[in-house]
Design a protein around this motif. Structure first.
Motif, PDB file in Angstrom:
ATOM      1  N   THR A 103       1.181  -0.690  -0.072  1.00  0.00           N
ATOM      2  CA  THR A 103       0.060   0.117  -0.127  1.00  0.00           C
ATOM      3  C   THR A 103       0.745   1.297   0.179  1.00  0.00           C
ATOM      4  O   THR A 103       0.587   1.875  -0.231  1.00  0.00           O
ATOM      5  N   PHE A 104       2.405   0.909   1.016  1.00  0.00           N
ATOM      6  CA  PHE A 104       2.977   2.786   1.013  1.00  0.00           C
ATOM      7  C   PHE A 104       3.921   2.625   0.204  1.00  0.00           C
ATOM      8  O   PHE A 104       3.877   3.761  -0.786  1.00  0.00           O
ATOM      9  N   SER A 105       4.080   1.400  -1.188  1.00  0.00           N
ATOM     10  CA  SER A 105       5.058   1.232  -2.196  1.00  0.00           C
ATOM     11  C   SER A 105       3.689   2.011  -3.342  1.00  0.00           C
ATOM     12  O   SER A 105       4.618   2.998  -3.910  1.00  0.00           O
ATOM     13  N   HIS A 106       2.495   2.244  -3.485  1.00  0.00           N
ATOM     14  CA  HIS A 106       1.135   2.192  -4.130  1.00  0.00           C
ATOM     15  C   HIS A 106       1.772   3.652  -4.340  1.00  0.00           C
ATOM     16  O   HIS A 106       1.593   4.359  -5.365  1.00  0.00           O
ATOM     17  N   HIS A 107       1.124   4.209  -2.979  1.00  0.00           N
ATOM     18  CA  HIS A 107       1.072   5.929  -2.693  1.00  0.00           C
ATOM     19  C   HIS A 107       2.221   5.935  -2.476  1.00  0.00           C
ATOM     20  O   HIS A 107       2.513   7.315  -3.326  1.00  0.00           O
ATOM     21  N   LEU A 108       2.830   6.539  -2.241  1.00  0.00           N
ATOM     22  CA  LEU A 108       4.758   6.356  -3.039  1.00  0.00           C
ATOM     23  C   LEU A 108       5.946   5.861  -4.374  1.00  0.00           C
ATOM     24  O   LEU A 108       6.604   7.140  -4.131  1.00  0.00           O
ATOM     25  N   GLY A 109       5.084   5.514  -4.781  1.00  0.00           N
ATOM     26  CA  GLY A 109       5.992   5.120  -5.987  1.00  0.00           C
ATOM     27  C   GLY A 109       6.887   4.134  -5.837  1.00  0.00           C
ATOM     28  O   GLY A 109       8.388   4.734  -6.930  1.00  0.00           O
ATOM     29  N   VAL A 110       7.705   4.089  -4.953  1.00  0.00           N
ATOM     30  CA  VAL A 110       8.272   3.327  -4.739  1.00  0.00           C
ATOM     31  C   VAL A 110       8.387   1.475  -4.671  1.00  0.00           C
ATOM     32  O   VAL A 110       7.665   1.329  -4.081  1.00  0.00           O
ATOM     33  N   PRO A 111       9.091   1.291  -5.061  1.00  0.00           N
ATOM     34  CA  PRO A 111       9.776  -0.648  -5.365  1.00  0.00           C
ATOM     35  C   PRO A 111       9.033  -1.274  -3.773  1.00  0.00           C
ATOM     36  O   PRO A 111       9.671  -0.480  -3.094  1.00  0.00           O
ATOM     37  N   LYS A 112       8.090  -1.775  -3.754  1.00  0.00           N
ATOM     38  CA  LYS A 112       7.706  -3.043  -2.906  1.00  0.00           C
ATOM     39  C   LYS A 112       9.371  -3.023  -1.720  1.00  0.00           C
ATOM     40  O   LYS A 112       9.183  -3.279  -0.848  1.00  0.00           O
ATOM     41  N   GLU A 113      10.057  -3.396  -2.029  1.00  0.00           N
ATOM     42  CA  GLU A 113      11.022  -4.229  -1.492  1.00  0.00           C
ATOM     43  C   GLU A 113      12.106  -2.719  -0.295  1.00  0.00           C
ATOM     44  O   GLU A 113      13.244  -3.468  -0.111  1.00  0.00           O
ATOM     45  N   ARG A 114      11.550  -1.962  -1.216  1.00  0.00           N
ATOM     46  CA  ARG A 114      12.086  -1.102  -0.166  1.00  0.00           C
ATOM     47  C   ARG A 114      10.826   0.074   0.818  1.00  0.00           C
ATOM     48  O   ARG A 114      11.768   0.953   0.913  1.00  0.00           O
ATOM     49  N   ILE A 115      10.007  -0.629   0.918  1.00  0.00           N
ATOM     50  CA  ILE A 115       9.767  -0.222   1.646  1.00  0.00           C
ATOM     51  C   ILE A 115       9.800  -1.245   3.381  1.00  0.00           C
ATOM     52  O   ILE A 115       9.461  -2.081   2.809  1.00  0.00           O
ATOM     53  N   MET A 116       8.779  -0.994   3.796  1.00  0.00           N
ATOM     54  CA  MET A 116       9.402  -1.980   5.088  1.00  0.00           C
ATOM     55  C   MET A 116       8.004  -1.146   6.380  1.00  0.00           C
ATOM     56  O   MET A 116       8.098   0.343   6.976  1.00  0.00           O
ATOM     57  N   VAL A 117       7.212  -1.896   6.677  1.00  0.00           N
ATOM     58  CA  VAL A 117       5.998  -1.523   7.800  1.00  0.00           C
ATOM     59  C   VAL A 117       6.238  -2.205   8.967  1.00  0.00           C
ATOM     60  O   VAL A 117       6.891  -3.370   8.994  1.00  0.00           O
ATOM     61  N   VAL A 118       6.850  -2.275  10.241  1.00  0.00           N
ATOM     62  CA  VAL A 118       7.647  -2.708  10.950  1.00  0.00           C
ATOM     63  C   VAL A 118       6.218  -4.025  11.933  1.00  0.00           C
ATOM     64  O   VAL A 118       5.218  -3.314  12.053  1.00  0.00           O
ATOM     65  N   PRO A 119       6.539  -5.044  12.031  1.00  0.00           N
ATOM     66  CA  PRO A 119       5.825  -6.166  12.830  1.00  0.00           C
ATOM     67  C   PRO A 119       4.537  -4.685  14.320  1.00  0.00           C
ATOM     68  O   PRO A 119       5.370  -4.046  14.679  1.00  0.00           O
ATOM     69  N   ASN A 120       3.209  -4.841  14.143  1.00  0.00           N
ATOM     70  CA  ASN A 120       2.876  -4.335  15.275  1.00  0.00           C
ATOM     71  C   ASN A 120       3.265  -5.096  16.689  1.00  0.00           C
ATOM     72  O   ASN A 120       3.474  -6.236  17.006  1.00  0.00           O
ATOM     73  N   GLY A 121       2.834  -3.755  17.636  1.00  0.00           N
ATOM     74  CA  GLY A 121       3.538  -4.244  19.052  1.00  0.00           C
ATOM     75  C   GLY A 121       5.080  -3.440  18.723  1.00  0.00           C
ATOM     76  O   GLY A 121       5.115  -3.706  20.199  1.00  0.00           O
ATOM     77  N   THR A 122       6.016  -3.608  18.009  1.00  0.00           N
ATOM     78  CA  THR A 122       7.242  -2.970  17.636  1.00  0.00           C
ATOM     79  C   THR A 122       7.060  -1.235  17.199  1.00  0.00           C
ATOM     80  O   THR A 122       6.292  -0.955  16.689  1.00  0.00           O
ATOM     81  N   VAL A 123       8.842  -1.409  17.880  1.00  0.00           N
ATOM     82  CA  VAL A 123       9.517   0.511  17.285  1.00  0.00           C
ATOM     83  C   VAL A 123       9.926   0.204  16.533  1.00  0.00           C
ATOM     84  O   VAL A 123      10.881  -0.555  16.249  1.00  0.00           O
ATOM     85  N   ALA A 124       9.844   1.217  15.243  1.00  0.00           N
ATOM     86  CA  ALA A 124      10.791   0.818  14.271  1.00  0.00           C
ATOM     87  C   ALA A 124      11.867   1.630  14.359  1.00  0.00           C
ATOM     88  O   ALA A 124      12.857   1.494  13.377  1.00  0.00           O
ATOM     89  N   ASP A 125      12.068   1.701  15.218  1.00  0.00           N
ATOM     90  CA  ASP A 125      13.847   2.661  15.183  1.00  0.00           C
ATOM     91  C   ASP A 125      14.640   2.069  15.425  1.00  0.00           C
ATOM     92  O   ASP A 125      15.886   2.271  14.406  1.00  0.00           O
ATOM     93  N   GLU A 126      14.222   0.399  15.827  1.00  0.00           N
ATOM     94  CA  GLU A 126      15.900  -0.214  16.166  1.00  0.00           C
ATOM     95  C   GLU A 126      15.853  -0.613  14.650  1.00  0.00           C
ATOM     96  O   GLU A 126      17.225  -1.090  14.032  1.00  0.00           O
ATOM     97  N   TYR A 127      14.817  -0.642  13.968  1.00  0.00           N
ATOM     98  CA  TYR A 127      14.679  -1.323  12.679  1.00  0.00           C
ATOM     99  C   TYR A 127      15.479  -0.388  11.495  1.00  0.00           C
ATOM    100  O   TYR A 127      16.179  -0.516  10.842  1.00  0.00           O
ATOM    101  N   ILE A 128      14.992   0.582  11.401  1.00  0.00           N
ATOM    102  CA  ILE A 128      16.012   2.315  11.422  1.00  0.00           C
ATOM    103  C   ILE A 128      17.039   2.234  11.134  1.00  0.00           C
ATOM    104  O   ILE A 128      18.068   2.243  10.397  1.00  0.00           O
ATOM    105  N   LEU A 129      18.006   1.980  12.210  1.00  0.00           N
ATOM    106  CA  LEU A 129      19.304   2.373  12.652  1.00  0.00           C
ATOM    107  C   LEU A 129      19.431   1.058  12.349  1.00  0.00           C
ATOM    108  O   LEU A 129      21.187   1.114  11.671  1.00  0.00           O
ATOM    109  N   ASN A 130      19.729  -0.430  12.730  1.00  0.00           N
ATOM    110  CA  ASN A 130      19.920  -1.408  11.806  1.00  0.00           C
ATOM    111  C   ASN A 130      20.166  -1.095  10.929  1.00  0.00           C
ATOM    112  O   ASN A 130      21.210  -0.990   9.617  1.00  0.00           O
ATOM    113  N   ALA A 131      18.369  -1.134   9.484  1.00  0.00           N
ATOM    114  CA  ALA A 131      19.055  -0.850   8.368  1.00  0.00           C
ATOM    115  C   ALA A 131      19.693   0.250   7.836  1.00  0.00           C
ATOM    116  O   ALA A 131      20.864  -0.043   6.959  1.00  0.00           O
TER     117      ALA A 131
END
Length: 130
Positions: A57-85
């Motif tokens: 859905t974000f890929s569609h709205h942003l025009g970015v390939p799905k492989e470059r979008i991540m929605v983190v699992p429910n109940g987790t904070v994106a910060d650690e995913y962002i910093l690890n990436a």
């Protein structure tokens, strides 16, 4: 590479959830020649439209390939995913978050230029990149 903190950036206009700032940031980064990944909190779609948005859905709205979008699992904070990436790609992060709670685990958040801030003035996007 640049990792965009999508949930943070989508609040850059009047601190209200809006997908447009993310689009604007992606366009600016593309113009500057960066490869981009965007990571969102699980609640981002709910904030935007009152329902869960998947990566596609974000890929569609942003025009970015799905492989470059991540929605983190429910109940987790994106910060650690962002910093690890960012660490994994030797990338910078576009956000207005200072990640102070993560500075011990990710000391690079203190490095000048690692966090790329942004703002709007008179309806126009400005970033620390120019």
């Amino acid at each position: 590479w640049v990792v965009v903190d999508g949930s943070n950036v989508m609040h850059w206009i009047n601190n209200t959830p809006n997908i447009q700032p993310v689009r604007d940031v992606l366009l600016r980064l593309e113009q500057l020649g960066y490869s981009v990944a965007v990571i969102f909190d699980a609640s981002a779609g709910h904030q935007l439209e009152g329902k869960y948005w998947h990566d596609d859905t974000f890929s569609h709205h942003l025009g970015v390939p799905k492989e470059r979008i991540m929605v983190v699992p429910n109940g987790t904070v994106a910060d650690e995913y962002i910093l690890n990436a960012a660490r994994g790609y030797s990338a910078k992060v576009v956000t207005n978050d200072r990640y102070r709670d993560w500075a011990e685990q990710f000391p690079e958040v203190r490095d000048k230029g690692f966090l790329i801030t942004g703002w709007y003035r008179d309806g126009r996007l400005f970033t620390a990149l120019g």
